[in-house]
Scaffold this motif. Structure first.
Motif, mmCIF file in Angstrom:
data_model
loop_
_atom_site.group_PDB
_atom_site.id
_atom_site.type_symbol
_atom_site.label_atom_id
_atom_site.label_comp_id
_atom_site.label_asym_id
_atom_site.label_seq_id
_atom_site.Cartn_x
_atom_site.Cartn_y
_atom_site.Cartn_z
ATOM 1 N N LEU A 185 1.912 3.736 12.527
ATOM 2 C CA LEU A 185 1.714 2.752 13.491
ATOM 3 C C LEU A 185 1.634 3.149 15.217
ATOM 4 O O LEU A 185 0.785 2.424 15.742
ATOM 5 C CB LEU A 185 3.139 1.871 13.334
ATOM 6 N N GLU A 186 2.382 4.154 15.497
ATOM 7 C CA GLU A 186 2.369 4.606 16.780
ATOM 8 C C GLU A 186 1.158 4.954 17.340
ATOM 9 O O GLU A 186 0.377 4.620 18.278
ATOM 10 C CB GLU A 186 3.359 5.696 16.965
ATOM 11 N N SER A 187 0.548 5.673 16.444
ATOM 12 C CA SER A 187 -0.893 6.403 16.782
ATOM 13 C C SER A 187 -1.913 5.153 16.577
ATOM 14 O O SER A 187 -2.925 5.234 17.402
ATOM 15 C CB SER A 187 -1.272 7.552 15.752
ATOM 16 N N ASN A 188 -1.736 4.340 15.748
ATOM 17 C CA ASN A 188 -2.875 3.255 15.398
ATOM 18 C C ASN A 188 -2.713 2.155 16.634
ATOM 19 O O ASN A 188 -3.671 1.726 17.288
ATOM 20 C CB ASN A 188 -2.519 2.265 14.325
ATOM 21 N N LEU A 189 -1.275 1.968 17.186
ATOM 22 C CA LEU A 189 -1.281 0.990 18.405
ATOM 23 C C LEU A 189 -1.738 1.912 19.736
ATOM 24 O O LEU A 189 -2.297 1.296 20.503
ATOM 25 C CB LEU A 189 0.458 0.902 18.693
ATOM 26 N N SER B 214 0.834 -1.139 -0.027
ATOM 27 C CA SER B 214 0.073 0.069 -0.167
ATOM 28 C C SER B 214 0.884 1.436 0.000
ATOM 29 O O SER B 214 1.989 1.301 0.688
ATOM 30 C CB SER B 214 -1.037 -0.001 1.145
ATOM 31 N N ASP B 215 0.414 2.175 -0.846
ATOM 32 C CA ASP B 215 1.285 3.418 -0.861
ATOM 33 C C ASP B 215 0.683 4.413 0.144
ATOM 34 O O ASP B 215 1.243 5.473 0.332
ATOM 35 C CB ASP B 215 0.964 4.200 -2.212
ATOM 36 N N GLU B 216 -0.421 4.276 0.898
ATOM 37 C CA GLU B 216 -0.824 5.061 2.025
ATOM 38 C C GLU B 216 -0.010 5.352 3.142
ATOM 39 O O GLU B 216 0.648 4.367 3.544
ATOM 40 C CB GLU B 216 -2.338 4.304 2.491
ATOM 41 N N GLU B 217 -0.100 6.472 3.699
ATOM 42 C CA GLU B 217 0.945 6.785 4.953
ATOM 43 C C GLU B 217 0.284 6.105 6.312
ATOM 44 O O GLU B 217 -0.846 6.014 6.117
ATOM 45 C CB GLU B 217 0.849 8.384 5.211
ATOM 46 N N PHE B 218 1.231 5.160 6.693
ATOM 47 C CA PHE B 218 0.587 4.485 8.093
ATOM 48 C C PHE B 218 1.449 4.828 9.113
ATOM 49 O O PHE B 218 2.582 4.676 9.242
ATOM 50 C CB PHE B 218 0.904 3.008 7.775
#
Length: 91
Positions: A81-85, A75-79
């Motif tokens: 990880l820290e905020s999702n966690l 995926s080329d979307e920006e992800f």
């Protein structure tokens, strides 16, 4: 107490089936657990105990019906990880 480490060499053209099976084990199986269980089955025939592993459940030479490979796509979307966690932990 006897041997603590057993070294076994897989021979070319004689143990290719074993090499293939060990290479195709799911990553969550420990090869040493499989070898220990095989030795118990060979030496004791599982007398008085149930086997921990059954080979047909661990390794299949043929594909299982109804199970398809899943293709992963980048995926080329920006992800972030820290905020999702953080949001996952707060829920």
């Amino acid at each position: 107490m006897g041997k603590k480490v057993i070294i076994a060499r897989l021979r070319p053209n004689k143990d290719d089936d074993l090499r293939k099976a060990l290479n195709n084990l799911p990553p969550y199986y420990d090869e040493s657990d499989i070898v220990r269980e095989a030795l118990r089955q060979f030496l004791f025939s599982h007398e008085g105990r149930q086997p921990s592993f059954i080979g047909s459940q661990v390794y299949r030479n043929t594909p299982v019906e109804g199970v398809e490979d899943i293709a992963l796509e980048r995926s080329d979307e920006e992800f972030d990880l820290e905020s999702n966690l953080d949001s996952f932990i707060k829920e």
